[in-house]
Scaffold this motif. Structure first.
Motif, PDB file in Angstrom:
ATOM      1  N   LEU A   1      14.430 -47.559  61.510  1.00 18.54           N
ATOM      2  CA  LEU A   1      13.425 -48.155  62.385  1.00 18.54           C
ATOM      3  C   LEU A   1      12.148 -47.323  62.370  1.00 18.54           C
ATOM      4  CD1 LEU A   1      12.644 -50.333  64.348  1.00 18.54           C
ATOM      5  CD2 LEU A   1      13.791 -49.069  66.171  1.00 18.54           C
ATOM      6  N   ALA A   2      12.323 -46.013  62.342  1.00 16.02           N
ATOM      7  CA  ALA A   2      11.159 -45.134  62.311  1.00 16.02           C
ATOM      8  C   ALA A   2      10.332 -45.402  61.056  1.00 16.02           C
ATOM      9  CB  ALA A   2      11.599 -43.677  62.354  1.00 16.02           C
ATOM     10  N   ALA A   3      11.024 -45.556  59.925  1.00 16.45           N
ATOM     11  CA  ALA A   3      10.318 -45.834  58.675  1.00 16.45           C
ATOM     12  C   ALA A   3       9.522 -47.130  58.806  1.00 16.45           C
ATOM     13  CB  ALA A   3      11.306 -45.921  57.519  1.00 16.45           C
ATOM     14  N   ALA A   4      10.145 -48.157  59.381  1.00 17.29           N
ATOM     15  CA  ALA A   4       9.476 -49.449  59.522  1.00 17.29           C
ATOM     16  C   ALA A   4       8.267 -49.370  60.445  1.00 17.29           C
ATOM     17  CB  ALA A   4      10.463 -50.487  60.037  1.00 17.29           C
ATOM     18  N   ALA A   5       8.341 -48.474  61.406  1.00 19.18           N
ATOM     19  CA  ALA A   5       7.248 -48.378  62.370  1.00 19.18           C
ATOM     20  C   ALA A   5       6.222 -47.327  61.950  1.00 19.18           C
ATOM     21  CB  ALA A   5       7.793 -48.052  63.755  1.00 19.18           C
ATOM     22  N   GLY A   6       6.537 -46.585  60.903  1.00 18.85           N
ATOM     23  CA  GLY A   6       5.587 -45.588  60.404  1.00 18.85           C
ATOM     24  C   GLY A   6       5.516 -44.325  61.256  1.00 18.85           C
ATOM     25  N   VAL A   7       6.627 -43.924  61.841  1.00 18.64           N
ATOM     26  CA  VAL A   7       6.683 -42.647  62.572  1.00 18.64           C
ATOM     27  C   VAL A   7       7.905 -41.884  62.084  1.00 18.64           C
ATOM     28  CG1 VAL A   7       5.648 -43.704  64.608  1.00 18.64           C
ATOM     29  CG2 VAL A   7       8.121 -43.483  64.475  1.00 18.64           C
ATOM     30  N   ASN A   8       8.109 -40.654  62.575  1.00 22.11           N
ATOM     31  CA  ASN A   8       9.331 -39.986  62.148  1.00 22.11           C
ATOM     32  C   ASN A   8      10.449 -40.196  63.169  1.00 22.11           C
ATOM     33  OD1 ASN A   8       9.652 -37.737  63.998  1.00 22.11           O
ATOM     34  ND2 ASN A   8       7.831 -36.900  63.047  1.00 22.11           N
ATOM     35  N   SER A   9      11.661 -40.009  62.707  1.00 18.93           N
ATOM     36  CA  SER A   9      12.798 -40.464  63.503  1.00 18.93           C
ATOM     37  C   SER A   9      13.006 -39.631  64.766  1.00 18.93           C
ATOM     38  CB  SER A   9      14.071 -40.467  62.660  1.00 18.93           C
ATOM     39  OG  SER A   9      14.372 -39.152  62.246  1.00 18.93           O
ATOM     40  N   ALA A  10      12.647 -38.356  64.727  1.00 17.86           N
ATOM     41  CA  ALA A  10      12.812 -37.528  65.925  1.00 17.86           C
ATOM     42  C   ALA A  10      11.920 -38.058  67.041  1.00 17.86           C
ATOM     43  CB  ALA A  10      12.456 -36.075  65.614  1.00 17.86           C
ATOM     44  N   LYS A  11      10.719 -38.421  66.663  1.00 13.09           N
ATOM     45  CA  LYS A  11       9.774 -38.945  67.656  1.00 13.09           C
ATOM     46  C   LYS A  11      10.303 -40.236  68.260  1.00 13.09           C
ATOM     47  CE  LYS A  11       5.328 -38.564  66.564  1.00 13.09           C
ATOM     48  NZ  LYS A  11       3.980 -38.919  66.024  1.00 13.09           N
ATOM     49  N   LEU A  12      10.788 -41.090  67.391  1.00 11.80           N
ATOM     50  CA  LEU A  12      11.328 -42.362  67.869  1.00 11.80           C
ATOM     51  C   LEU A  12      12.494 -42.138  68.835  1.00 11.80           C
ATOM     52  CD1 LEU A  12      11.984 -45.612  65.998  1.00 11.80           C
ATOM     53  CD2 LEU A  12      13.943 -44.439  66.996  1.00 11.80           C
ATOM     54  N   ARG A  13      13.394 -41.254  68.476  1.00 12.58           N
ATOM     55  CA  ARG A  13      14.540 -41.031  69.364  1.00 12.58           C
ATOM     56  C   ARG A  13      14.085 -40.470  70.709  1.00 12.58           C
ATOM     57  NH1 ARG A  13      16.822 -39.015  64.774  1.00 12.58           N
ATOM     58  NH2 ARG A  13      16.893 -36.868  65.503  1.00 12.58           N
ATOM     59  N   LYS A  14      13.141 -39.548  70.637  1.00 11.40           N
ATOM     60  CA  LYS A  14      12.610 -38.984  71.882  1.00 11.40           C
ATOM     61  C   LYS A  14      11.963 -40.094  72.718  1.00 11.40           C
ATOM     62  CE  LYS A  14      11.802 -34.848  73.394  1.00 11.40           C
ATOM     63  NZ  LYS A  14      12.857 -34.089  74.092  1.00 11.40           N
ATOM     64  N   ASP A  15      11.179 -40.935  72.079  1.00 12.55           N
ATOM     65  CA  ASP A  15      10.545 -42.048  72.785  1.00 12.55           C
ATOM     66  C   ASP A  15      11.596 -42.906  73.478  1.00 12.55           C
ATOM     67  OD1 ASP A  15       7.950 -41.366  72.115  1.00 12.55           O
ATOM     68  OD2 ASP A  15       7.837 -42.683  70.372  1.00 12.55           O
ATOM     69  N   PHE A  16      12.629 -43.283  72.743  1.00 12.62           N
ATOM     70  CA  PHE A  16      13.653 -44.138  73.324  1.00 12.62           C
ATOM     71  C   PHE A  16      14.403 -43.433  74.444  1.00 12.62           C
ATOM     72  CE2 PHE A  16      14.252 -47.200  69.487  1.00 12.62           C
ATOM     73  CZ  PHE A  16      12.964 -47.649  69.701  1.00 12.62           C
ATOM     74  N   SER A  17      14.499 -42.120  74.336  1.00  8.56           N
ATOM     75  CA  SER A  17      15.230 -41.392  75.367  1.00  8.56           C
ATOM     76  C   SER A  17      14.549 -41.518  76.728  1.00  8.56           C
ATOM     77  CB  SER A  17      15.380 -39.925  74.980  1.00  8.56           C
ATOM     78  OG  SER A  17      14.206 -39.206  75.258  1.00  8.56           O
ATOM     79  N   TYR A  18      13.237 -41.793  76.714  1.00  9.67           N
ATOM     80  CA  TYR A  18      12.547 -41.970  78.000  1.00  9.67           C
ATOM     81  C   TYR A  18      12.915 -43.303  78.643  1.00  9.67           C
ATOM     82  CZ  TYR A  18       9.624 -38.030  76.600  1.00  9.67           C
ATOM     83  OH  TYR A  18       9.186 -36.791  76.205  1.00  9.67           O
ATOM     84  N   LEU A  19      13.361 -44.243  77.818  1.00  5.88           N
ATOM     85  CA  LEU A  19      13.713 -45.559  78.356  1.00  5.88           C
ATOM     86  C   LEU A  19      15.149 -45.580  78.857  1.00  5.88           C
ATOM     87  CD1 LEU A  19      12.259 -47.891  75.558  1.00  5.88           C
ATOM     88  CD2 LEU A  19      11.064 -46.811  77.451  1.00  5.88           C
ATOM     89  N   GLY A  20      15.976 -44.749  78.260  1.00  2.00           N
ATOM     90  CA  GLY A  20      17.392 -44.744  78.626  1.00  2.00           C
ATOM     91  C   GLY A  20      18.223 -44.460  77.389  1.00  2.00           C
ATOM     92  N   SER A  21      19.517 -44.536  77.545  1.00  2.00           N
ATOM     93  CA  SER A  21      20.416 -44.302  76.412  1.00  2.00           C
ATOM     94  C   SER A  21      20.837 -45.635  75.831  1.00  2.00           C
ATOM     95  CB  SER A  21      21.654 -43.530  76.877  1.00  2.00           C
ATOM     96  OG  SER A  21      21.418 -42.160  76.780  1.00  2.00           O
ATOM     97  N   TYR A  22      20.029 -46.138  74.935  1.00  2.00           N
ATOM     98  CA  TYR A  22      20.253 -47.493  74.451  1.00  2.00           C
ATOM     99  C   TYR A  22      20.919 -47.531  73.079  1.00  2.00           C
ATOM    100  CZ  TYR A  22      17.294 -49.176  78.289  1.00  2.00           C
ATOM    101  OH  TYR A  22      16.777 -49.473  79.512  1.00  2.00           O
ATOM    102  N   GLY A  23      21.228 -46.393  72.482  1.00  2.00           N
ATOM    103  CA  GLY A  23      21.826 -46.382  71.151  1.00  2.00           C
ATOM    104  C   GLY A  23      23.321 -46.088  71.207  1.00  2.00           C
ATOM    105  N   THR A  24      23.958 -46.171  70.053  1.00  2.00           N
ATOM    106  CA  THR A  24      25.365 -45.800  69.942  1.00  2.00           C
ATOM    107  C   THR A  24      25.475 -44.738  68.855  1.00  2.00           C
ATOM    108  OG1 THR A  24      25.942 -48.086  70.439  1.00  2.00           O
ATOM    109  CG2 THR A  24      27.695 -46.670  69.588  1.00  2.00           C
ATOM    110  N   ARG A  25      25.966 -43.560  69.214  1.00  2.00           N
ATOM    111  CA  ARG A  25      26.044 -42.461  68.253  1.00  2.00           C
ATOM    112  C   ARG A  25      26.942 -42.840  67.082  1.00  2.00           C
ATOM    113  NH1 ARG A  25      25.016 -37.192  71.776  1.00  2.00           N
ATOM    114  NH2 ARG A  25      24.192 -38.245  73.590  1.00  2.00           N
ATOM    115  N   GLY A  26      26.521 -42.449  65.928  1.00  2.00           N
ATOM    116  CA  GLY A  26      27.251 -42.791  64.725  1.00  2.00           C
ATOM    117  C   GLY A  26      26.938 -44.184  64.197  1.00  2.00           C
TER     118      GLY A  26
END
Lengths: 255, 255
Positions: free
Chosen positions: A47-72
DNA sequence: CTTTGTGAACTTGTTCACAGCT
DNA sequence: AGCTGTGAACAAGTTCACAAAG
């Protein structure tokens, strides 16, 4: 005016950084594309690649919204689309007025992506009586005399200013007085607004000037690099400065 | 590719912060207005007000360019106009091509402030053969087959993309291959470019979504403030979330 | 084993407050 | 006395790197 809002629900303090907010629409667009291709889940990397950002930034961004992912696994596309839409306030629709129906205003009115995501052009407004009634993008232009009435009748809180620079501040004041609290300004002027009103500006010539700065810097670097390679001292441009540091002379320090 | 550029002339290390660069055009615009009114000097306080920033920031910004002010007096308007113009690279003029002459492209071509400050529309390019030869803003539209030739013949290094989203990336690649190193993108897509190429994007729907976010937040604050005042607990919006933190319920902590 | 979520380190940007010129 | 120029404190944003979860 606002009551002191110091506490917040214990769950997750509503403090999404501005930089994150500015990227959510980007993520949403990428996710919508995935959704249309019926992709069920996506990793932060993809998703980060598609949005043109790096993945750490994206995960940090999403972390402000909540825990919406599934590890692994990654993120559920549909679910994220919904969460981000809701966070951005796109689950309701926002009536918008465009003021100033010249070339640019007409282009904006015709812009498709407008209606698609929660925004609806409630009215087109222009000061020229000759324009009144003329349909632009299927919507009849109304005269600016009607501005206040239109805002109130439609509960408009977002206004787009596409007038000439000189008209922008007065138009802005009328919009705000009528109840608009968010303004997107395409006129090349600084707008002054009361507290509580948000302004964002889009300015072609500022963007070009920023590009020119970097373009010039590139040329300078090239010249300097070339001079470096040749071991020569670059020619001095004749600057007519009478004080301050020298003009930006590409000098070379021999190793 | 670039030679290691670690040293710099002793004078003032060329490291103007990006945030400062982005504000220089704003200062320049305010200064130009003062210059037209023949105002000879201006204080950081006055200029900052005109540019819509605070005076400490403005002084700090100017300090990266050099010591161009006079203590106890202020800044010489003409002199600063010249220095900022030079810093931004506006003392030379930049040929620009606009690709995609739809509503928006035409509006951009017609935009006056374009030519005024160092930029010149070298060509208008569109993929529709029916457009070829048609004059827009007094400039005949050329077919995209000519793109490479136009870029090279005119030494264009800045390109503006105003095509539909789908065409943007291919157009971008052709521009870059032909020698363009700065791109202003109006298409709602993320462009992928090689290192050394700058892209800036202007995106209406992103801006609107950011405004919507803040607009929604305002509404929430109001509701919460009202609830606060009434000492009541706000109604829970029925969110269909199946995990993650709760929907953004305006809860109240009784003091 | 894969991928998230996040403290901690780091970088960039802003504001303060005052020393130093004019 | 007045206003710039700038170190130093502070705040915001980004990246790293890894523990925790599936």
């Amino acid at each position: 005016m606002a009551t002191g809002r110091t506490h917040r629900p214990a769950t997750r303090s509503r403090g999404i950084p501005e930089a994150t907010v500015a990227r959510l629409p980007l993520y949403l667009r990428a996710l919508t594309a995935l959704s249309e291709r019926s992709v069920p889940t996506v990793s932060s990397e993809e998703l980060a690649a598609a949005a043109g950002v790096n993945s750490a930034k994206l995960r940090k961004d999403f972390s402000y919204l909540g825990s919406y992912g599934t590890r692994g696994v990654g993120y559920d596309v549909e679910y994220l689309v919904y969460q981000i839409s809701r966070e951005l306030g796109l689950t309701q629709d926002w009536p918008v007025v465009i003021v100033g129906i010249g070339n640019l205003g007409a282009a904006l009115a015709n812009y498709g992506g407008f209606a698609s995501r929660g925004f609806r052009v409630a009215a087109l407004i222009d000061a020229d009586p000759g324009m009144a009634g003329k349909p632009v993008a299927g919507i009849p232009v109304q005269h600016s005399d009607e501005l206040e009435k239109i805002i109130e009748d439609n509960g408009v809180s977002i206004g787009v200013i596409a007038t000439p620079a000189g008209a922008a501040q007065p138009v802005c004041e009328r919009l705000v007085a009528a109840g608009v609290t968010s303004i997107l300004n395409f006129a090349p002027t600084v707008l002054t607004v009361p507290d509580g009103v948000d302004v964002r500006k889009v300015d072609l010539s500022i963007e070009l000037q920023i590009l020119a700065f970097h373009e010039q810097r590139k040329a300078g670097e090239e010249a300097a690099a070339a001079a470096d390679a040749a071991g020569a001292v670059a020619a001095v441009r004749g600057d007519s400065a009478d004080k301050g540091p020298d003009g930006d002379v590409p000098a070379v320090m021999p190793a």
